[in-house]
Each structure stands twice: as C-alpha cells, then as structure tokens.
Motif scaffolding. Structure first.
Motif, PDB file in Angstrom:
ATOM      1  N   ASP A 165       4.444  -7.540 -12.039  1.00  0.00           N
ATOM      2  CA  ASP A 165       3.525  -6.635 -12.830  1.00  0.00           C
ATOM      3  C   ASP A 165       2.386  -6.195 -11.975  1.00  0.00           C
ATOM      4  OD1 ASP A 165       1.850  -5.612 -14.554  1.00  0.00           O
ATOM      5  OD2 ASP A 165       1.593  -7.671 -15.711  1.00  0.00           O
ATOM      6  N   MET A 166       2.386  -4.743 -11.777  1.00  0.00           N
ATOM      7  CA  MET A 166       1.279  -4.300 -10.905  1.00  0.00           C
ATOM      8  C   MET A 166       0.241  -3.872 -11.953  1.00  0.00           C
ATOM      9  SD  MET A 166       1.103  -0.683  -8.791  1.00  0.00           S
ATOM     10  CE  MET A 166       2.742  -0.669  -7.927  1.00  0.00           C
ATOM     11  N   GLU A 167      -1.084  -4.923 -11.527  1.00  0.00           N
ATOM     12  CA  GLU A 167      -2.181  -4.449 -11.982  1.00  0.00           C
ATOM     13  C   GLU A 167      -2.200  -4.577 -13.713  1.00  0.00           C
ATOM     14  OE1 GLU A 167      -4.854  -5.244 -10.770  1.00  0.00           O
ATOM     15  OE2 GLU A 167      -6.355  -4.193 -12.246  1.00  0.00           O
ATOM     16  N   GLY A 177      -1.887  15.248  -0.268  1.00  0.00           N
ATOM     17  CA  GLY A 177      -2.088  14.158  -1.069  1.00  0.00           C
ATOM     18  C   GLY A 177      -1.677  12.924  -0.622  1.00  0.00           C
ATOM     19  N   TRP A 178      -1.910  11.781  -1.009  1.00  0.00           N
ATOM     20  CA  TRP A 178      -1.384  10.401  -0.657  1.00  0.00           C
ATOM     21  C   TRP A 178      -1.407  10.230   0.907  1.00  0.00           C
ATOM     22  CZ3 TRP A 178      -0.632   7.004  -4.113  1.00  0.00           C
ATOM     23  CH2 TRP A 178      -0.317   7.215  -5.312  1.00  0.00           C
ATOM     24  N   SER A 179      -2.725  10.250   1.172  1.00  0.00           N
ATOM     25  CA  SER A 179      -3.242   9.887   2.834  1.00  0.00           C
ATOM     26  C   SER A 179      -4.349   9.115   2.820  1.00  0.00           C
ATOM     27  CB  SER A 179      -3.465  11.291   3.363  1.00  0.00           C
ATOM     28  OG  SER A 179      -3.919  12.043   2.756  1.00  0.00           O
ATOM     29  N   LYS A 239      10.989   4.424  -4.801  1.00  0.00           N
ATOM     30  CA  LYS A 239      10.563   4.749  -6.230  1.00  0.00           C
ATOM     31  C   LYS A 239      10.746   6.128  -6.578  1.00  0.00           C
ATOM     32  CE  LYS A 239       6.127   6.057  -4.396  1.00  0.00           C
ATOM     33  NZ  LYS A 239       4.693   5.643  -3.997  1.00  0.00           N
ATOM     34  N   HIS A 240      10.477   6.555  -7.736  1.00  0.00           N
ATOM     35  CA  HIS A 240      10.304   5.783  -8.948  1.00  0.00           C
ATOM     36  C   HIS A 240      11.481   5.538  -9.845  1.00  0.00           C
ATOM     37  CE1 HIS A 240       6.678   7.922  -7.458  1.00  0.00           C
ATOM     38  NE2 HIS A 240       5.951   6.825  -7.542  1.00  0.00           N
ATOM     39  N   PHE A 241      12.017   4.647 -10.071  1.00  0.00           N
ATOM     40  CA  PHE A 241      13.310   4.184 -10.765  1.00  0.00           C
ATOM     41  C   PHE A 241      13.087   4.438 -11.983  1.00  0.00           C
ATOM     42  CE2 PHE A 241      17.052   1.095 -11.186  1.00  0.00           C
ATOM     43  CZ  PHE A 241      17.807   2.148 -10.861  1.00  0.00           C
ATOM     44  N   SER A 301       6.634  -3.001 -11.350  1.00  0.00           N
ATOM     45  CA  SER A 301       6.198  -1.995 -12.131  1.00  0.00           C
ATOM     46  C   SER A 301       5.538  -0.993 -11.322  1.00  0.00           C
ATOM     47  CB  SER A 301       5.481  -2.619 -13.170  1.00  0.00           C
ATOM     48  OG  SER A 301       4.413  -2.786 -12.930  1.00  0.00           O
ATOM     49  N   ASP A 302       5.331   0.178 -12.208  1.00  0.00           N
ATOM     50  CA  ASP A 302       4.304   1.115 -11.523  1.00  0.00           C
ATOM     51  C   ASP A 302       2.957   0.633 -12.090  1.00  0.00           C
ATOM     52  OD1 ASP A 302       2.982   3.073 -10.294  1.00  0.00           O
ATOM     53  OD2 ASP A 302       4.275   4.702 -10.719  1.00  0.00           O
ATOM     54  N   TYR A 303       1.834   1.270 -11.797  1.00  0.00           N
ATOM     55  CA  TYR A 303       0.630   1.008 -12.136  1.00  0.00           C
ATOM     56  C   TYR A 303       0.418   0.643 -13.729  1.00  0.00           C
ATOM     57  CZ  TYR A 303      -4.467   0.399 -10.501  1.00  0.00           C
ATOM     58  OH  TYR A 303      -5.451  -0.249 -10.347  1.00  0.00           O
ATOM     59  N   THR A 304       0.291  -0.327 -14.057  1.00  0.00           N
ATOM     60  CA  THR A 304       0.094  -0.693 -15.538  1.00  0.00           C
ATOM     61  C   THR A 304       1.359  -0.172 -16.225  1.00  0.00           C
ATOM     62  OG1 THR A 304      -1.231   1.259 -16.105  1.00  0.00           O
ATOM     63  CG2 THR A 304      -2.483  -0.620 -15.341  1.00  0.00           C
ATOM     64  N   HIS A 316       0.826  -1.237  -0.090  1.00  0.00           N
ATOM     65  CA  HIS A 316       0.158  -0.073  -0.070  1.00  0.00           C
ATOM     66  C   HIS A 316       0.767   1.251  -0.064  1.00  0.00           C
ATOM     67  CE1 HIS A 316      -3.750   2.164   0.344  1.00  0.00           C
ATOM     68  NE2 HIS A 316      -3.202   2.707   1.500  1.00  0.00           N
ATOM     69  N   ASP A 317       0.249   2.368  -0.379  1.00  0.00           N
ATOM     70  CA  ASP A 317       1.034   3.669  -0.395  1.00  0.00           C
ATOM     71  C   ASP A 317       1.109   4.188   0.803  1.00  0.00           C
ATOM     72  OD1 ASP A 317       1.840   4.321  -3.410  1.00  0.00           O
ATOM     73  OD2 ASP A 317      -0.232   3.438  -3.407  1.00  0.00           O
ATOM     74  N   VAL A 318       1.749   3.871   1.778  1.00  0.00           N
ATOM     75  CA  VAL A 318       1.998   4.570   2.912  1.00  0.00           C
ATOM     76  C   VAL A 318       3.210   5.654   2.894  1.00  0.00           C
ATOM     77  CG1 VAL A 318       2.598   4.270   5.558  1.00  0.00           C
ATOM     78  CG2 VAL A 318       1.299   2.507   4.135  1.00  0.00           C
ATOM     79  N   VAL A 365      11.995  -2.395  -5.272  1.00  0.00           N
ATOM     80  CA  VAL A 365      12.391  -0.975  -6.151  1.00  0.00           C
ATOM     81  C   VAL A 365      10.893  -0.809  -7.023  1.00  0.00           C
ATOM     82  CG1 VAL A 365      13.611   0.055  -7.881  1.00  0.00           C
ATOM     83  CG2 VAL A 365      14.622  -1.076  -6.082  1.00  0.00           C
ATOM     84  N   MET A 366      10.463   0.186  -7.106  1.00  0.00           N
ATOM     85  CA  MET A 366       9.295   0.388  -8.366  1.00  0.00           C
ATOM     86  C   MET A 366       9.761   1.114  -9.437  1.00  0.00           C
ATOM     87  SD  MET A 366       5.807   2.248  -7.807  1.00  0.00           S
ATOM     88  CE  MET A 366       5.174   1.570  -6.339  1.00  0.00           C
ATOM     89  N   THR A 367       9.695   0.670 -10.618  1.00  0.00           N
ATOM     90  CA  THR A 367       9.881   1.407 -11.930  1.00  0.00           C
ATOM     91  C   THR A 367       9.216   2.769 -11.983  1.00  0.00           C
ATOM     92  OG1 THR A 367       8.612   0.404 -13.373  1.00  0.00           O
ATOM     93  CG2 THR A 367      10.636  -0.640 -13.099  1.00  0.00           C
ATOM     94  N   SER A 368       9.632   3.692 -12.895  1.00  0.00           N
ATOM     95  CA  SER A 368       8.979   4.735 -12.969  1.00  0.00           C
ATOM     96  C   SER A 368       8.360   4.712 -14.232  1.00  0.00           C
ATOM     97  CB  SER A 368       9.945   6.062 -13.103  1.00  0.00           C
ATOM     98  OG  SER A 368      10.864   5.784 -14.094  1.00  0.00           O
ATOM     99  N   PHE A 369       7.203   5.867 -14.690  1.00  0.00           N
ATOM    100  CA  PHE A 369       6.387   5.610 -15.866  1.00  0.00           C
ATOM    101  C   PHE A 369       7.148   6.109 -16.936  1.00  0.00           C
ATOM    102  CE2 PHE A 369       2.839   6.193 -12.732  1.00  0.00           C
ATOM    103  CZ  PHE A 369       2.050   5.039 -12.972  1.00  0.00           C
ATOM    104  N   ASN A 370       8.356   6.923 -16.745  1.00  0.00           N
ATOM    105  CA  ASN A 370       8.899   7.640 -17.786  1.00  0.00           C
ATOM    106  C   ASN A 370       9.946   6.803 -18.545  1.00  0.00           C
ATOM    107  OD1 ASN A 370      10.043   8.216 -14.943  1.00  0.00           O
ATOM    108  ND2 ASN A 370      11.811   8.625 -16.682  1.00  0.00           N
TER     109      ASN A 370
HETATM  110  C1  BGC Z   1       2.035   5.680  -8.613  1.00  0.00           C
HETATM  111  C2  BGC Z   1       2.877   5.022  -7.627  1.00  0.00           C
HETATM  112  C3  BGC Z   1       1.889   4.258  -6.566  1.00  0.00           C
HETATM  113  C4  BGC Z   1       1.222   3.274  -7.272  1.00  0.00           C
HETATM  114  C5  BGC Z   1       0.295   2.345  -6.468  1.00  0.00           C
HETATM  115  C6  BGC Z   1       0.957   4.820  -9.255  1.00  0.00           C
HETATM  116  O1  BGC Z   1       0.017   5.362  -9.927  1.00  0.00           O
HETATM  117  O2  BGC Z   1       2.820   6.419  -9.431  1.00  0.00           O
HETATM  118  O3  BGC Z   1       3.601   5.979  -6.982  1.00  0.00           O
HETATM  119  O4  BGC Z   1       3.047   3.590  -5.804  1.00  0.00           O
HETATM  120  O5  BGC Z   1       0.242   3.933  -8.324  1.00  0.00           O
HETATM  121  O6  BGC Z   1      -0.603   2.761  -5.956  1.00  0.00           O
END
Ligand code: BGC
Length: 744
Positions: A318-320, A427-429, A208-210, A286-289, A110-112, A251-256
């Motif tokens: 693979d995230m989602e 944000g992110w709470s 993140k985001h690598f 991965s990051d989300y999709t 989870h995004d804590v 480690v989470m990859t970045s979208f870019n």
């Molecule tokens: C965000 C990530 C987050 C992930 C899972 C993505 O859209 O870029 O920072 O961890 O969603 O919620």
C-alpha cells in the motif's frame, strides 16, 4: 466480460503451458532464510512489510515525519518512498535495521524516470531515437547514480501505450506503438536491473501503471478506461508483459478502472492474469493512495472495505494509503482476508529485499563516497548530450536552412523557451538540478564563440496574453541573419495531472511566430514540449522545425549540435502529431473501416472523413528528416509463397543520396489483408537503424516469422492467418514501398 476473460485465460494457459519454475540452490537458501524470519514475525510486523510510507522535504533537505520514524522503529513501515541521499537513507535504514525488533531492512523507492541526477531526454523523446542500447544505457547510468544515493527500487519503466496526446503522461512512455513499446520496456528493465540485483549499482524495476493507464477517456488524467478485451490484450497489455518477461521485480497498479473494475481491486488483472497466466513472481505495489481511492471509485464502502478488496485482489503493498496499516489486522481477524494471503505478500516483499542483497548488507546502496564520485560524471554528461541529440527530430527543413550556414554573422534567439533553465529537464526529474542544465541560448552561444553574434529576446511568456515584447523581438529578428525561435510548453504542462484540452502552442506564441516570420528573416523553430502538438501554422510558415522535446541536462548543447550541423538529426517520432485536436485519438495502426477514403478523393461524402480536416496527421508515426536524403529500392522477398514453418525474408537497398553522412531508421510494417477479425492497415514489425556515408548503399534485411503475425481471433485464440499479406518498408508509417506475399 467474465466469460470471455476465462476463455482468454484458458487459451493463454494452454499456449504457455502452466509453468512452475524448478527450485535452485539459491532459491532454497533464500526460502529457508525467509521461512525462518517469517516464523518470528508478529502479524503487525508482517503488515508493516506491506506498508510504504513517504519521506518529505523541508528547507534544509529531506525529512521523515516523527510518527513515521516511530513506525519504522516498530517494524510497521517496511518501505520508504522518495528518500534519497546516501547519509539520509542510511539514517533511516539504521532505524529499521538497528532499532526495530527483527532488523528487517527497508526498500527505498523513487521515481527515476529519465535519469536521476544526470537527466536524459524525456522518455517519449528517448523512444524517438529508436536506439534500444542507448535507452538501456541511460537507465544503467540512472541506476548507478540512484544506488549511490540510497535508492534500491525505481518506479520505472512506465510502459503505458498512449494514443491521446491530450494526456500529459505521454511524456513518460514510449509512444503509441505496442511492438516498439515492448522492446523499449525490456531494454529499460535490463538497464535498471543489470545482471544481478544484488550488485550495488543495480535497482529493482517497477513496471507501471498496470494496466491501460494510457487510455483515459478524453485524455484526462485518472479518467475511466473502457475498451474491448481484444484491444486490451493486443495493444495495451504486451509492454507490461515484456517488462515482466525481462525480469521486472515489481509492478505498480494504475489509478484507473478497466471495464468497471479499478486496477487496485482487480482480481482478474492482479491475480488471474499477472500471476497465474503470466507467471509473475514479484510483488505488486499500489499507486499513490490508489487503494484509498477505491472509495471514490464507489466500489468500497469504507477504508477497511478498500483494504479487503485490494488484499484479496492481489495487491501486496500500500503506497502511502495507510489502509493496510490501519485495517489489515481486523480484516484477518474477521476472516475477510486470510492470513495466508498476507504471508504470501510478505514473502514476495522479503524475497525482493533478499535479492537486492539487503539482508547481507542493508547499507550497500548508501555509499557517500560513491555518491561523491559517481553522480553527474563527465561521461554521463557527455552521453546525455549525445542521447539528447539522437532523440531530437527534424520535422521540417525547407530550402535546407539548417544546418546553419557557417558564414552567418548574427543569430537572433527569440522565444520564451530560449533561455529557460527551469523547463529543460522536463517533468519527472525530481533529483535533477535545473540550475545545472544548458539552455538553447547557452548551447548556441558556446558554439558561436566570438565569430557569431548571438542576441536573445524573450518575446512573450509561455502562457498569458501579453504581446508587449513583440516589438523588441521583431527588431532583433530584422538585425539577424537567421532567427532561432524557441517555442513550446513549460515542463509542467506534461507529466502527471497535466492533461490539456487544446494541444497547440500556449499563450501568444503562435502570434509571436507570425510576427517574426513576417519579417522575412529565415526562421528555424525549435520546439520544447512533452507531447505531440498541433502546430499546422508553424509547419506552414517556418523554414525549419526541430522537435527538441525536453532534452534533460544537456538540452541546449544537444540542440546546438544539430543546429550547427555537428550532429545530423536521425530521430523519428513515435507518436503521431495531429493537425487538430479533433482528430484525437489518431494513430498509424488504425483500421481500414468499411468506408475508407480514397486518397484521390479524400473529401468524398459517405466515407470515413471529416468535413473540416483531412484524415492525415500533421506528421505520421515514424517520421523524421535528416540533413541528408535516402532512397529506397523496391522491396524484395525471398519467396512469394511461404508455409508456417518458413521465415519471411524481406529486404531493401537504402542509399544515402545527399551530401553528408547520416543515419536512417528503416521501418518495416505488415498488413494482414484478410483476417478473422479486422486488422490494422499497418503494424510495425521491425526496424533497423543504419549509418550510411554519403553516397553509400546498404542492404537492410528483415526476418519475420509467421508467428510474429499472430493476433487474437474471434475465439480469442492467439494465432496467425494463412492468406495474403503486404509488407511495407520505408522511412515512416506513411511512406514506403510494398510487396505482397502469401502464407499457405
Ligand atoms: C504516480 C506514479 C508514481 C507515484 C510515486 C503517483 O502519483 O502516478 O507514477 O510512481 O506517484 O511517486
């Protein structure tokens, strides 16, 4: 790029020496357990471990889609995103552990980001405290709360260096400085992971985001990143490395993309650099999709191709995206991906589960008794209040209008952020409950008690053009001894997908400020926002400005502590505030250029300047005021000339010259006067947060090793120069005293 990359790789591998860690008894135990388990796994079950599915919500709380429940029972979903709540997580874990063939427990991520239930200030604000212990403690508390609710993996720390405040995700990071960013990254990993991942109150971190997600062109989220290899290595990559060196398990990859290659298909990034060079032994998600997005980037022909690229690049999970779920098997069959690759990823994920103690007790993180007692405890709330106050930054205080004079009879709180519960968490709470947070008005009222009358008028909305509330606000201002004007952004104006082209006060808030300030009543502006704002007009006209950020659960109490003088502000900004968005990107550690301006004649033609704006920021990196004042002596060095073996000892005497006790964040910057490549005009290399009683003087000593001055040379060797250096010690990146030294 390829040649230089290989060169860099060769250099760094030489420097670090190719390491292979010796196997311990615990490793042997773990390896034989995993070997045995993997020997029983079908290919589908292996692929299942690489799959991260998302949990949803409906009105009655969290729910899992029925087709996803089926995947869990079939062993095809090894991990879950966004499920929390001890009983709910337990029910899902039961499906995996009691109903799937091999009983493999799942990771729950989870995004804590800045607290779980107790919400601390947004991360950018936390960084402004320059308090590494407090940052670590906030993540320790967050981990304790999250683990009580079933979470064993957090998508934190976010360590993206960002120099462009248009980018909404600056609120999640530590700001613009790499050196400080590294220290904060490591502190966060320590806070989340504690001493032992298997403890029931520690979570696995995910850095993140690598990589370099914080440098999207034009500050637009998800946009292209393109930069020199030198900038990438020197400014953007070190905080990820610092988090990994501190033990981050994932480690989470970045979208870019970076230089044309999206991170989720970047073999150089995920394998050559991360694993082979840095020695990372955890897993990559991965990051989300973001694997699916390889199609949009235009590097994958179809989803199977996207899967092939990501799997071969070094991306374990693979995230989602369901890309691995749908295609990994056929990719193995066709020989496009080797089964060994899949096995290596499965092993890395199972190792994480093993280290978290999930094979010993899959329910160790789902304790409803702990959930009832260890979440939002009075201690956590008290710490949130203290930490929020330490994160706020006093930007202006002319005529010392703050702290509030104890004799005042009436305070007018005015502005759209004055009583906005929904915005205070930032944000992110997601697990934070905005109804439990304290607004500025509530904080002020509870301090004022019956002695001081406190009125509230909204004046206008955060956005929009309606000014019909101005008259009432002006009337309230006229009746008060002082106005506290609460302005800023809504919480959702920063965070993901929240870039802004203009970073001024939205709507008609500046006009409201004008109307109030023209009444002549003393006005202290309290800003709530998640990014540096361009507010030169507020700086010019308001008596005082307190940057409160989004302070989390206890925002209002913390701001009131400062306004009433119970806490003397000590925060300093870690991201430059521009005067105008046209100056962006603006950061303190810039280069001198061949045509620097002379401070005496900043508008000189044919120099590096603007026709219509000074080069200087509104507030520089490291800046922040106190209710007291500090003076700095000249900088002392223990020698003039050093050898590479010497430590450089720089010191200064800092004196509290004001009328109250206070804390000062003393900063040390260095400039390499002549480099092999151009060097920044200043680089932060040390700081010390010192408490000084009024009138007290303390000597602050910094030790710098020549190796701390290393950078990438033309041949990409990472080393330091002999020659002349200037050291600056002062209260921020623009002020301070200096001394010169030479390394022979
Ligand atoms: C965000 C990530 C987050 C992930 C899972 C993505 O859209 O870029 O920072 O961890 O969603 O919620």
């Amino acid at each position: 790029m390829k040649k230089s990359v290989l060169f860099v790789l060769a250099c760094v591998m030489l420097m670090s020496g190719c390491r292979k860690k010796a196997e311990t008894t615990d490793d042997r135990k773990m390896n034989s357990f995993i070997n045995e388990l993997m020997a029983k796994m079908t290919i589908d079950e292996k692929i299942g471990q690489l799959n991260l599915i998302v949990s949803g919500y409906n009105v009655s709380g969290p729910v899992m889609a029925t087709d996803y429940e089926k995947l869990i029972r079939e062993g095809k979903a090894g991990n879950v995103l966004d499920a929390f709540g001890a009983d709910y997580v337990k029910s899902l874990q039961k499906m995996a552990v009691e109903e799937s063939r091999l009983h493999i427990p799942m990771l729950f991520g989870h995004d804590v980001i800045h607290g779980h239930r107790t919400i601390f200030p947004i991360n950018l604000a936390q960084a402004c405290s320059w308090d590494l212990d407090a940052i670590e403690k906030s993540d320790r508390i967050a981990a304790t709360e999250a683990t009580a609710e079933g979470i064993n993996w957090v998508y934190s720390p976010m360590v993206d260096i960002a120099r462009d405040p248009r980018w909404g995700r600056v609120m999640e990071g530590a700001g613009e400085d790499t050196w400080l960013g590294c220290k904060i990254a490591a502190a966060r990993v320590r806070g989340f992971q504690g001493k032992n991942l298997a403890d029931n109150n520690t979570v696995m971190a995910c850095v993140k985001h690598f990589a370099a997600y914080g440098a999207p062109q034009a500050g637009r989220d998800y946009n292209t990143v393109d930069m020199s290899m030198r900038s990438l290595l020197e400014w953007y990559l070190p905080p990820y490395k610092a988090a990994i060196d501190a033990g981050a398990g994932s480690v989470m990859t970045s979208f870019n993309e970076i230089a044309g290659v999206p991170s989720s298909s970047n073999h150089w990034l995920l394998t050559d650099l991360l694993r082979n060079e840095w020695g990372f032994r955890g897993f990559v998600v991965s990051d989300y999709t973001s694997i699916w997005e390889l199609l949009q980037h235009g590097v994958a022909a179809d989803s199977a191709d996207a899967g092939r690229l990501a799997l071969n690049a070094g991306l374990d999970m693979d995230m989602e995206g369901k890309i691995y779920l749908d295609h990994a098997k056929e990719l193995i069959k066709s020989g496009k991906v080797s089964e060994n690759t899949i096995d290596a990823y499965v092993r890395e994920i199972l190792e994480a589960k093993y280290k978290l103690g999930l094979f010993d007790d899959p329910y160790r993180y789902c304790d409803s008794r702990r959930e009832a007692t260890s979440v939002m405890t009075p201690e956590a709330i008290a710490f949130a209040r203290w930490f929020a106050a330490k994160s706020m930054v006093l930007l202006k205080n002319s005529g010392n209008i703050l702290p509030l004079n104890p004799d005042i009879k009436c305070i007018a709180v005015i502005g759209p952020l004055g009583d906005s519960k929904r915005d205070m968490l930032g944000g992110w709470s997601s697990a934070g409950d905005w109804r439990k947070c304290v607004t500025l008005l509530e904080g002020i009222r509870s301090k004022a008690g019956n002695k001081i009358k406190v009125t509230y008028t909204k004046g206008c909305e955060i956005t929009g053009s309606a000014t019909d509330g101005f008259n009432e606000a002006v009337t309230a201002a006229i009746k008060a001894d002082i106005v506290i004007l609460a302005l800023g952004e809504s919480a959702d104006m920063t965070g993901e997908a929240s870039s802004r082209a203009e970073i001024n006060l939205p709507g008609v808030q500046s006009k409201l400020a004008d109307a109030i300030i023209s009444t002549g009543r003393p006005t202290a502006v309290v800003l709530f926002n998640g990014r540096p704002l361009t507010v030169p007009e507020i700086d010019q006209k308001a008596g005082a400005i307190l940057e409160a950020w989004f302070g989390g659960t206890e925002t209002g109490n913390a701001a009131a502590d400062i306004l009433f003088g119970d806490v003397n502000p000590s925060g300093k900004i870690t991201m430059t505030f521009p005067r105008s968005v046209g100056q962006v990107p603006i950061f303190y550690n810039c280069k001198n250029t061949g045509r620097p301006i002379s401070p005496a004649n900043p508008r000189e033609k044919f120099k590096s300047n603007y026709l219509d704006c000074p080069n200087t920021p509104l507030y520089p990196f490291g800046y922040g005021l106190s209710y007291t004042t500090f003076s700095y002596s000249d900088v002392r060095l223990d020698k003039k000339n050093y050898t590479g073996a010497d430590n450089i000892v720089a010191s200064t005497d800092v004196t509290n010259t004001g009328n109250r006790d206070g804390e000062e964040i003393v900063q040390l910057y260095i400039r390499d006067m002549v480099g092999d490549v151009t060097r920044p005009v200043k680089e932060l290399k040390g700081f010390s947060k010192v408490m000084l009683k009024k009138g007290e003087k303390k000597t602050v000593i910094f030790n710098i090793n020549p190796s701390d001055l290393s950078y990438y040379h033309q041949d990409m060797s990472f080393t330091w120069d002999k020659g002349d250096f200037r050291v600056f010690i002062g209260p921020n990146s623009s002020e301070g005293k200096s001394a010169d030294f030479t390394i022979e």
